[in-house]
Design an enzyme around this catalytic site. Structure first.
Site, PDB file in Angstrom:
ATOM      1  N   GLU A 118      14.223 -51.296  94.570  1.00 39.28           N
ATOM      2  CA  GLU A 118      15.316 -51.787  93.737  1.00 39.28           C
ATOM      3  C   GLU A 118      16.616 -51.791  94.533  1.00 39.28           C
ATOM      4  O   GLU A 118      16.932 -50.838  95.249  1.00 39.28           O
ATOM      5  CB  GLU A 118      15.463 -50.873  92.516  1.00 39.28           C
ATOM      6  CG  GLU A 118      16.616 -51.225  91.601  1.00 39.28           C
ATOM      7  CD  GLU A 118      16.730 -50.289  90.394  1.00 39.28           C
ATOM      8  OE1 GLU A 118      17.472 -50.625  89.450  1.00 39.28           O
ATOM      9  OE2 GLU A 118      16.063 -49.221  90.385  1.00 39.28           O
ATOM     10  N   LYS A 140      17.029 -57.710  85.863  1.00 42.30           N
ATOM     11  CA  LYS A 140      16.761 -56.536  85.042  1.00 42.30           C
ATOM     12  C   LYS A 140      17.309 -56.762  83.636  1.00 42.30           C
ATOM     13  O   LYS A 140      18.486 -57.069  83.451  1.00 42.30           O
ATOM     14  CB  LYS A 140      17.412 -55.316  85.679  1.00 42.30           C
ATOM     15  CG  LYS A 140      16.982 -53.977  85.115  1.00 42.30           C
ATOM     16  CD  LYS A 140      17.584 -52.854  85.971  1.00 42.30           C
ATOM     17  CE  LYS A 140      17.071 -51.489  85.569  1.00 42.30           C
ATOM     18  NZ  LYS A 140      17.587 -50.431  86.469  1.00 42.30           N
ATOM     19  N   CYS A 157      12.561 -50.599  87.647  1.00 41.32           N
ATOM     20  CA  CYS A 157      12.884 -49.235  87.244  1.00 41.32           C
ATOM     21  C   CYS A 157      12.563 -49.006  85.763  1.00 41.32           C
ATOM     22  O   CYS A 157      11.459 -49.269  85.317  1.00 41.32           O
ATOM     23  CB  CYS A 157      14.338 -48.920  87.596  1.00 41.32           C
ATOM     24  SG  CYS A 157      14.651 -47.151  87.850  1.00 41.32           S
TER      25      CYS A 157
END
Length: 348
Positions: free
Chosen positions: A69, A156, A190
């Site tokens: 990430e 995200k 994540c």
């Protein structure tokens, strides 16, 4: 950096969005997850480092390489950007200016550079970046094929905790799964991996190689990764950075909130990168020892073996009782009537 050697992959044909009619093959794919730190505030140096790592992985026969990430642009671990409820500091604003300057435009020259790298080393590349769209930043994953073509991006959906101060939210238009010669590849970042409905959307698109770039080095993260592999009947490739305090600029240029006197050798993210099979078997990792290239051979036949037990969007679903509707169109903050009219006319 350790990696088990293997024969290099052949060049790949043209890539398209996922076609659900395809069957999983019984071939083997060499996959590598990168566990290394960005060069914070220095995007050109980070891209150079990414190329060195990519070249090393390719030299051992990697066909797919997944980076952590926010590898390009950096994960601002420990920073609070001078934010408290009801106030911001001048230094925090300057920290954001520098962070914004380190982000990349998509499309843009850095994306072209990454595409060229993927083509040069003949690998499929999944790269975590900080995307700059005007003055809003997004935590994004970019995907590239082995012929050097940019496939697309995933933003995200929901940044975690203080990340929401610096990153915008993605929408349903960037949840792609790509059909490639080495399997159907998708990514989630994540803690959005803990969002059950997002996972269901990816399973419905047929994801077979589920990439999970992360910043979570806790042991409990491994439980989430194993659960996703079993739930989705897919390979899970989780890549995290391994970094020490010295991988960030020294104070006062860069401050770790609440600990100005941290030892430069202190580990601030211990990695934990891992590769897991659709049957829940750990194929490589988790690695908490240092910077590394972590590799495994993926037997794609394991997908069918796992789906025989449990196919969450197939024989183990009850759509007449439980179903999901995904809004997968772009959600801009402003729409202009003239542009909508043009679009309607062009579709007639």
């Amino acid at each position: 950096m350790a990696l088990v050697p293997s024969a290099a992959a052949a060049a790949a044909p043209v890539i398209a969005e996922v076609d659900m009619s395809g069957d999983s093959s019984s071939s083997t794919v060499r996959a590598t997850v990168v566990q290394a730190a960005s060069v914070f505030y220095d995007t050109p140096a980070t891209l150079d480092k990414a190329e060195r790592l990519l070249a090393e992985a390719a030299s051992y026969g990697a066909q797919l390489v997944v980076f952590p990430e926010a590898f390009v642009g950096g994960y601002p671990r420990g920073s609070d950007f001078g934010v408290v409820i009801g106030g911001r500091t001048a230094k925090g604003r300057e920290d954001f200016r520098r962070y914004h300057a380190s982000a990349i435009d998509v499309p843009g020259p850095e994306v072209n550079h990454l595409a060229a790298m993927a083509g040069k080393y003949k690998v499929f590349l999944v790269m975590g970046v900080i995307e700059r769209d005007g003055y809003t930043l997004y935590c994004t994953v970019l995907s590239f094929d082995s012929q050097g073509r940019y496939l697309g991006k995933h933003r995200k959906l929901l940044p975690t905790a203080l990340e929401r101060v610096i990153w915008g939210f993605g929408d349903g238009s960037t949840i792609p799964v790509y059909e490639t010669p080495i399997g159907k590849i998708g990514a989630a970042i994540c803690w959005e991996n803990r969002m059950p409905l997002l996972r269901m959307a990816m399973y419905a698109k047929g994801v077979e190689i589920y990439c999970a770039p992360t910043a979570d080095a806790r042991q409990v993260w491994q439980a989430s990764m194993t659960h996703i592999a079993l739930e989705g009947g897919c390979f899970v490739l989780s890549a995290n950075q391994f970094c020490r305090r010295k991988d960030y600029p020294p104070p006062p240029e860069y401050s770790f909130s609440g600990d100005e006197d941290m030892d430069p050798e202190s580990v601030v993210c211990a990695g934990g990168s891992v590769i897991i099979s659709p049957l829940g078997t750990i194929l490589a990792g988790p690695n908490y020892d240092g910077k590394a290239l972590i590799s495994a051979d993926l037997d794609l036949g394991d997908i069918a073996r796992a789906k025989f037990d449990f196919d969450v969007v197939g024989h183990y679903s009850r759509p007449e009782v439980l179903s999901l509707h995904v809004w997968d169109h772009p959600a801009p903050s402003v729409s202009f009537a003239s542009e909508v009219e043009k679009t309607e006319v062009s579709h007639k």
